[in-house]
Design an enzyme around this catalytic site. Sequence first.
Site, short mmCIF file in Angstrom:
data_model
loop_
_atom_site.label_atom_id
_atom_site.label_comp_id
_atom_site.label_asym_id
_atom_site.label_seq_id
_atom_site.Cartn_x
_atom_site.Cartn_y
_atom_site.Cartn_z
N GLY A 268 0.80 -1.26 0.15
CA GLY A 268 0.04 0.08 -0.02
C GLY A 268 1.01 1.54 0.12
O GLY A 268 0.25 2.42 0.24
N ASN B 83 1.61 2.91 -2.67
CA ASN B 83 1.00 4.13 -3.46
C ASN B 83 -0.19 4.50 -3.13
O ASN B 83 -0.42 5.62 -3.29
CB ASN B 83 1.16 3.02 -4.88
N ARG C 26 -14.41 -14.21 -10.82
CA ARG C 26 -14.01 -12.83 -10.92
C ARG C 26 -15.04 -11.97 -10.86
O ARG C 26 -14.94 -10.85 -10.27
CB ARG C 26 -13.06 -12.69 -12.19
N ARG D 47 -5.32 -8.90 -8.80
CA ARG D 47 -6.26 -9.64 -9.59
C ARG D 47 -6.75 -8.95 -10.84
O ARG D 47 -6.62 -7.76 -10.97
CB ARG D 47 -7.66 -9.65 -8.69
N ILE D 48 -7.22 -9.73 -11.85
CA ILE D 48 -7.64 -9.54 -13.16
C ILE D 48 -8.89 -8.83 -13.08
O ILE D 48 -9.88 -9.76 -12.47
CB ILE D 48 -7.32 -10.52 -14.28
N ASN E 223 -4.69 2.56 -13.46
CA ASN E 223 -4.00 1.37 -12.94
C ASN E 223 -2.44 1.98 -13.01
O ASN E 223 -2.36 2.95 -13.94
CB ASN E 223 -3.93 0.17 -14.03
N HIS F 240 1.62 0.53 -13.44
CA HIS F 240 2.19 -0.56 -13.64
C HIS F 240 3.79 -0.09 -13.84
O HIS F 240 4.31 0.77 -14.31
CB HIS F 240 1.70 -1.04 -15.12
N VAL G 105 -4.87 -6.68 -20.07
CA VAL G 105 -4.19 -6.54 -19.07
C VAL G 105 -3.03 -5.40 -19.33
O VAL G 105 -2.48 -5.62 -20.27
CB VAL G 105 -3.36 -7.59 -18.53
N ASP G 106 -2.90 -4.41 -18.46
CA ASP G 106 -1.90 -3.23 -18.73
C ASP G 106 -1.88 -2.84 -20.06
O ASP G 106 -0.99 -2.26 -20.68
CB ASP G 106 -0.49 -3.82 -18.39
#
Lengths: 216, 216
Positions: free
Chosen positions: B37, B39, B90, B116-117, B132, B134, B169-170
């Site tokens: 945590g 960030n 999910r 998690r996705i 997000n 990365h 993703v990303d």
Amino acid sequence: MNKSEKDKLSVISPAIELKDIKIEKPLRLGVMASGSGTNMETLASAIESGSLNAVIRVVIYNNPDAKVAQRAEKWGIPAVLLDHRQIKGREALDRAIVEILRKEGVDWVIMAGWMRIVTPVLLQAYADRVINIHPSLLPSFKGIRAVEQALEAGVKITGCTVHIARQEVDSGPILMQAAVPILDDDTPETLHERIQVQEHRIFPLAIALAARKFGV
Amino acid sequence: MNKSEKDKLSVISPAIELKDIKIEKPLRLGVMASGSGTNMETLASAIESGSLNAVIRVVIYNNPDAKVAQRAEKWGIPAVLLDHRQIKGREALDRAIVEILRKEGVDWVIMAGWMRIVTPVLLQAYADRVINIHPSLLPSFKGIRAVEQALEAGVKITGCTVHIARQEVDSGPILMQAAVPILDDDTPETLHERIQVQEHRIFPLAIALAARKFGV
């Protein structure tokens, strides 16, 4: 922000200077170019100023109209045209290139905007001694239109990469990279111009690094 | 070179500061985190100092051991555990997340190390409002172990990216990036540490940019 301030937003890695890389014996370079030859000129200039211990033995170009020929003449460097349209097949072109490079006693082959795919004929004749420069932060945006690709992808940072050439296009061990921020009002032209400033900065450095790493 | 000098080798784009981005109404953030945590704490700290006009309404975490829970408590932020091992599928997890976010009146969903996705359940409920972060210069090195991927690829420059999350993703529109040079003696740990310095620098900025761009 003026041009010089914009250029200062960039970073290179590793953060070294030419004076910090000692090369005992002048590197004998052969330059392959298809375009205007500004990267070739950068090397010629670094050599003339004494910051890169090297000599350009020959410039090979593949397009009769390439401005690199005039630029080479200006610097008193022999330039040889190998017109790919006159030579059948990539291997045959590379055989002709290797013949010239060998004749000129070249130790390091520098692809300075060479727009033809090279073959094992060249890459095996000069194993780990063919150096390429590409206008992106590899592995992103390989291939042609790298600057446009970066703009279209919407990335905020791109750059340029100098690496040892391998068979797969724009692959191989990386010698040096520079990161260039993309500005809100960038066009392909303005962005390419700022990338080229960094190309000219890292290209001689990366060649010196390669020589230190792999021997002259 | 000491740590602070190493950090100065980095660049961010766009090169702006929080004081230059005016946000009229406090952003109501929901933070999703799986790890320590840091960030999340960066955001809490930027909010406390008044440089980011926002409030973290809730922290959602998926792992009972995640340190982010203690950190949230320290900052007086409600933290809710949704253990993915206790929730089947999910989509079901994302439905539970959306329910909490809606209950807390969250406008912007911040994935701050969420491992998690996520599914369309979340991405459609908060269309273009899931952000997000990365640890690579996307599109290079997507997925897990991004720092290790960069080291293994032998690149000389990597970094971090804040972007609007998409199903893939990303991927998704990039808000902000920072470039971080890789040093010769870097390990995954030392490199990750320098990348995190830049993550903490650009994360609040990118959130403010997103709010300016897409509206609070």
